[in-house]
Design a protein around this motif. Structure first.
Motif, short mmCIF file in Angstrom:
data_model
loop_
_atom_site.label_atom_id
_atom_site.label_comp_id
_atom_site.label_asym_id
_atom_site.label_seq_id
_atom_site.Cartn_x
_atom_site.Cartn_y
_atom_site.Cartn_z
N CYS A 54 46.31 36.39 38.89
CA CYS A 54 45.74 37.64 38.35
C CYS A 54 46.27 38.03 37.15
CB CYS A 54 45.64 38.79 39.33
SG CYS A 54 44.57 40.26 38.68
N PRO A 55 45.47 37.63 36.04
CA PRO A 55 45.92 37.94 34.70
C PRO A 55 45.92 39.53 34.31
CG PRO A 55 44.40 36.41 34.43
CD PRO A 55 44.23 36.82 35.88
N ALA A 56 44.89 40.34 34.74
CA ALA A 56 45.14 41.70 34.31
C ALA A 56 46.44 42.62 35.08
CB ALA A 56 43.73 42.37 35.17
N ARG A 57 46.70 42.13 36.34
CA ARG A 57 48.15 42.59 36.65
C ARG A 57 49.34 41.56 36.57
NH1 ARG A 57 47.93 42.57 42.13
NH2 ARG A 57 46.00 41.33 42.57
N ARG A 58 49.26 40.61 35.82
CA ARG A 58 50.54 39.71 35.44
C ARG A 58 50.99 39.18 36.40
NH1 ARG A 58 51.74 43.79 30.80
NH2 ARG A 58 50.29 43.46 29.23
N VAL A 59 50.27 38.59 37.45
CA VAL A 59 51.02 38.09 38.67
C VAL A 59 50.26 36.62 38.89
CG1 VAL A 59 51.38 39.96 39.90
CG2 VAL A 59 49.11 39.00 40.27
N ILE A 60 51.38 35.84 39.38
CA ILE A 60 50.98 34.45 39.90
C ILE A 60 51.92 33.98 40.84
CG2 ILE A 60 51.22 31.93 38.92
CD1 ILE A 60 50.97 32.81 36.15
N TYR A 61 51.30 33.33 42.02
CA TYR A 61 51.69 32.96 43.14
C TYR A 61 51.46 31.33 43.33
CZ TYR A 61 51.45 38.08 43.74
OH TYR A 61 51.54 39.41 43.67
N THR A 62 52.67 30.67 43.57
CA THR A 62 52.40 29.34 43.76
C THR A 62 52.90 28.71 45.12
OG1 THR A 62 53.04 29.18 41.40
CG2 THR A 62 53.20 27.07 42.67
N GLY A 63 51.91 28.25 45.86
CA GLY A 63 52.32 27.44 47.12
C GLY A 63 51.45 28.25 48.26
N ARG A 64 51.06 27.50 49.22
CA ARG A 64 50.18 28.34 50.25
C ARG A 64 51.17 29.46 50.65
NH1 ARG A 64 48.52 22.77 53.31
NH2 ARG A 64 46.44 22.58 52.30
N GLN A 65 52.50 29.50 51.26
CA GLN A 65 53.09 30.52 51.95
C GLN A 65 52.94 31.74 51.01
OE1 GLN A 65 53.98 30.37 54.95
NE2 GLN A 65 54.77 32.52 54.53
N LYS A 66 53.35 31.57 49.62
CA LYS A 66 53.52 32.58 48.69
C LYS A 66 52.07 33.24 48.69
CE LYS A 66 57.71 32.57 47.40
NZ LYS A 66 58.67 33.76 48.00
N ILE A 67 51.02 32.46 48.57
CA ILE A 67 49.73 32.99 48.38
C ILE A 67 49.32 33.92 49.85
CG2 ILE A 67 47.05 32.48 48.35
CD1 ILE A 67 48.11 30.01 46.48
N LYS A 68 49.84 33.06 50.99
CA LYS A 68 49.47 33.96 52.12
C LYS A 68 50.31 35.21 52.29
CE LYS A 68 50.25 33.59 57.28
NZ LYS A 68 50.75 32.71 58.46
N GLU A 69 51.41 35.20 51.81
CA GLU A 69 52.11 36.43 51.81
C GLU A 69 51.63 37.82 50.97
OE1 GLU A 69 56.03 35.14 50.41
OE2 GLU A 69 56.41 34.06 52.40
N MET A 70 51.29 37.11 49.85
CA MET A 70 50.38 38.12 49.04
C MET A 70 49.30 38.71 49.70
SD MET A 70 47.47 38.17 46.83
CE MET A 70 47.19 36.26 46.83
N TYR A 71 48.50 37.74 50.19
CA TYR A 71 47.07 38.35 50.71
C TYR A 71 47.53 39.26 51.69
CZ TYR A 71 43.72 35.39 48.79
OH TYR A 71 42.61 34.78 47.92
N LEU A 72 48.61 39.03 52.74
CA LEU A 72 49.01 39.90 53.80
C LEU A 72 49.36 41.31 53.37
CD1 LEU A 72 50.64 37.33 56.14
CD2 LEU A 72 48.38 38.62 56.52
N ARG A 73 50.05 41.36 52.05
CA ARG A 73 50.39 42.61 51.33
C ARG A 73 49.24 43.15 50.79
NH1 ARG A 73 54.33 39.24 49.21
NH2 ARG A 73 53.04 39.37 47.19
#
Length: 158
Positions: free
Chosen positions: A63-82
């Protein structure tokens, strides 16, 4: 009778089972759109594991506007849950979606109330009603989502 999660798992299995069957340009475009459509439908706390299966193991979510990058399924899942834990009354309105075999662009509007701090680098405090214009650029590789870039335009709900 199968539970919602069991039905979701079967549906994801069915779709992923067809990823190498599409031959024509039109069939590959249709598959890409179906993949993203399924991703967006599975993108919720109850079925997040099935949503994550639609990503490649090395997928990148950005997400460029918020300057965040998540790599890998586990990190993406954790981000979604938050995110799920930080938004209340989430509603989406689809505006437009189109595809090539390797890209899907999805334009939508999301409305919700922030109730936590799960949106990293969020421009608004908890309690804010949000009306967000959201454009996704999905990169498709080997019939799976390899990269998802979400361009967010944050606005306060009037």
């Amino acid at each position: 009778m199968a539970s919602l999660v069991e039905r979701s798992r079967m549906t994801v299995d069915d779709l992923l089972g067809t990823r190498h069957k599409a031959k024509s340009y039109e069939e590959r475009c249709r598959y890409a759109i179906d993949l993203v459509d399924m991703h967006l439908h599975e993108e919720n706390p109850e079925r997040i594991d099935e949503c994550i299966r639609l990503y490649t193991p090395d997928a990148v979510w950005e997400c460029p506007a918020r300057r965040v990058i998540y790599t890998g399924r586990q990190k993406i899942k954790e981000m979604y849950l938050r995110l799920f834990a930080s938004a209340e009354g989430m509603n989406f309105r689809s505006i437009e979606r189109f595809a090539s075999p390797e890209r899907v662009f999805d334009d939508m509007e999301a409305t919700f109330r922030l109730i936590g701090d799960g949106f990293e680098n969020c421009p608004f405090p908890a309690g804010t009603r949000v009306n967000m214009r959201l454009l996704h650029n999905f990169h498709i590789r080997d019939g799976m989502i390899a990269r998802e870039i979400g361009y967010e335009v944050w606005r306060r709900e009037p």
